[in-house]
Motif scaffolding. Structure first.
Motif, PDB file in Angstrom:
ATOM      1  N   VAL A   8       0.847  -1.185   0.000  1.00 37.91           N
ATOM      2  CA  VAL A   8       0.000   0.000   0.000  1.00 37.91           C
ATOM      3  C   VAL A   8       0.891   1.247   0.000  1.00 37.91           C
ATOM      4  N   GLN A   9       0.585   2.204  -0.846  1.00 38.01           N
ATOM      5  CA  GLN A   9       1.327   3.460  -0.890  1.00 38.01           C
ATOM      6  C   GLN A   9       0.663   4.429   0.085  1.00 38.01           C
ATOM      7  N   VAL A  10       1.422   4.863   1.083  1.00 36.29           N
ATOM      8  CA  VAL A  10       0.895   5.753   2.107  1.00 36.29           C
ATOM      9  C   VAL A  10       1.440   7.153   1.866  1.00 36.29           C
ATOM     10  N   LEU A  11       0.561   8.144   1.880  1.00 31.47           N
ATOM     11  CA  LEU A  11       0.967   9.534   1.718  1.00 31.47           C
ATOM     12  C   LEU A  11       1.179  10.139   3.102  1.00 31.47           C
ATOM     13  N   TYR A  12       2.413  10.561   3.365  1.00 29.70           N
ATOM     14  CA  TYR A  12       2.745  11.161   4.651  1.00 29.70           C
ATOM     15  C   TYR A  12       2.708  12.679   4.556  1.00 29.70           C
ATOM     16  N   ILE A  37      -4.568  20.663   1.783  1.00 34.90           N
ATOM     17  CA  ILE A  37      -5.387  21.225   0.701  1.00 34.90           C
ATOM     18  C   ILE A  37      -4.655  21.105  -0.631  1.00 34.90           C
ATOM     19  N   GLN A  38      -3.340  21.332  -0.601  1.00 34.25           N
ATOM     20  CA  GLN A  38      -2.579  21.327  -1.853  1.00 34.25           C
ATOM     21  C   GLN A  38      -2.217  19.919  -2.308  1.00 34.25           C
ATOM     22  N   PHE A  39      -1.802  19.035  -1.411  1.00 37.36           N
ATOM     23  CA  PHE A  39      -1.258  17.741  -1.820  1.00 37.36           C
ATOM     24  C   PHE A  39      -2.197  16.553  -1.589  1.00 37.36           C
ATOM     25  N   ALA A  40      -3.173  16.679  -0.713  1.00 37.95           N
ATOM     26  CA  ALA A  40      -4.073  15.562  -0.447  1.00 37.95           C
ATOM     27  C   ALA A  40      -5.512  16.040  -0.305  1.00 37.95           C
ATOM     28  N   PRO A  45     -12.017  16.299   2.013  1.00 40.09           N
ATOM     29  CA  PRO A  45     -12.728  17.134   1.032  1.00 40.09           C
ATOM     30  C   PRO A  45     -13.417  18.339   1.677  1.00 40.09           C
ATOM     31  N   HIS A  46     -13.756  18.253   2.963  1.00 38.72           N
ATOM     32  CA  HIS A  46     -14.426  19.383   3.612  1.00 38.72           C
ATOM     33  C   HIS A  46     -13.488  20.587   3.740  1.00 38.72           C
ATOM     34  N   ILE A  56      -6.868  29.338  -1.217  1.00 39.08           N
ATOM     35  CA  ILE A  56      -5.939  28.376  -1.807  1.00 39.08           C
ATOM     36  C   ILE A  56      -4.703  29.092  -2.323  1.00 39.08           C
ATOM     37  N   GLU A  57      -4.904  30.282  -2.904  1.00 38.20           N
ATOM     38  CA  GLU A  57      -3.763  31.048  -3.410  1.00 38.20           C
ATOM     39  C   GLU A  57      -2.847  31.485  -2.266  1.00 38.20           C
ATOM     40  N   THR A  58      -3.430  31.951  -1.170  1.00 41.03           N
ATOM     41  CA  THR A  58      -2.592  32.352  -0.029  1.00 41.03           C
ATOM     42  C   THR A  58      -1.906  31.150   0.597  1.00 41.03           C
ATOM     43  N   VAL A  59      -2.590  30.016   0.595  1.00 42.22           N
ATOM     44  CA  VAL A  59      -1.992  28.791   1.142  1.00 42.22           C
ATOM     45  C   VAL A  59      -0.795  28.372   0.301  1.00 42.22           C
ATOM     46  N   SER A  60      -0.939  28.410  -1.003  1.00 38.70           N
ATOM     47  CA  SER A  60       0.182  28.010  -1.862  1.00 38.70           C
ATOM     48  C   SER A  60       1.343  28.986  -1.711  1.00 38.70           C
TER      49      SER A  60
END
Length: 192
Positions: A8-12, A37-40, A45-46, A56-60
């Protein structure tokens, strides 16, 4: 024949190091949210529904500005470079040891006493050399032993607690007198 199961590939998480599904149970979920928000986005989804396009722009932008850069960058930032915080399993922060020497006198067999020195190694002093010097100076037995916290300490036979402060400051000038403390009646008292 049956196919071999694939791992299983786990995203950390890039912030806390936990699997992305467990970030909400970690120590700093608020810091993890921009990364999630950016990678997963499929994991939470909430978070995407709560965030607008501007968020999202400020987060990036925050993620790009907080990226790791080498110390040779030409940007004239006046922010001091912070050491990375060491984390124990479970996200707990490891406390850094205070640079202080603690001297404690323990009595045994009614009249015999042992003086214990803790923390001398935090100043770059080799404990084996220090125990030899203490044994020669005070004409007693001195040895390096493991203390109750699994850290090395020096045990010196006899009550030399008040003579030892002057000896430490003269022998090792890196150890300031303000960093030496006594333990008397269970309380930490400065040696000054």
């Amino acid at each position: 024949m049956a196919e071999k199961p694939q791992p299983v590939q786990v995203l950390y998480c890039g912030v806390c190091g936990l699997p992305a599904e467990y970030c909400e149970f970690g120590p700093d979920f608020e810091k993890c949210k921009p990364w999630l928000i950016q990678f997963a986005p499929q994991v939470y989804p909430h978070l995407l529904q709560d965030a607008t396009g501007k968020d999202i722009e400020t987060v990036s932008n925050q993620l790009q500005s907080s990226s790791i850069s080498d110390g040779n960058s030409a940007s004239g930032s006046s922010v001091p470079k912070q050491e990375p915080i060491k984390r124990l399993p479970g996200g707990k922060v490891k406390k850094k040891d205070k640079q202080e020497v603690i001297i404690e006198k323990v009595t045994r067999n009614k009249r015999k006493s042992i003086t214990t020195l803790k923390g001398l190694d935090l100043f770059g002093v080799k404990l084996s050399d220090a125990s030899k010097k203490l044994g020669k100076k005070f004409a007693t037995g001195a040895s390096v032993v493991k203390g109750p916290t699994e850290k090395d300490q020096i045990d010196v036979q006899g009550d030399i607690a008040y003579d030892i402060v002057e000896f430490i400051t003269h022998t090792w000038p890196d150890v300031p007198e303000s960093a030496i403390f006594f333990i008397e009646d269970g309380k930490k008292v400065p040696a000054v």
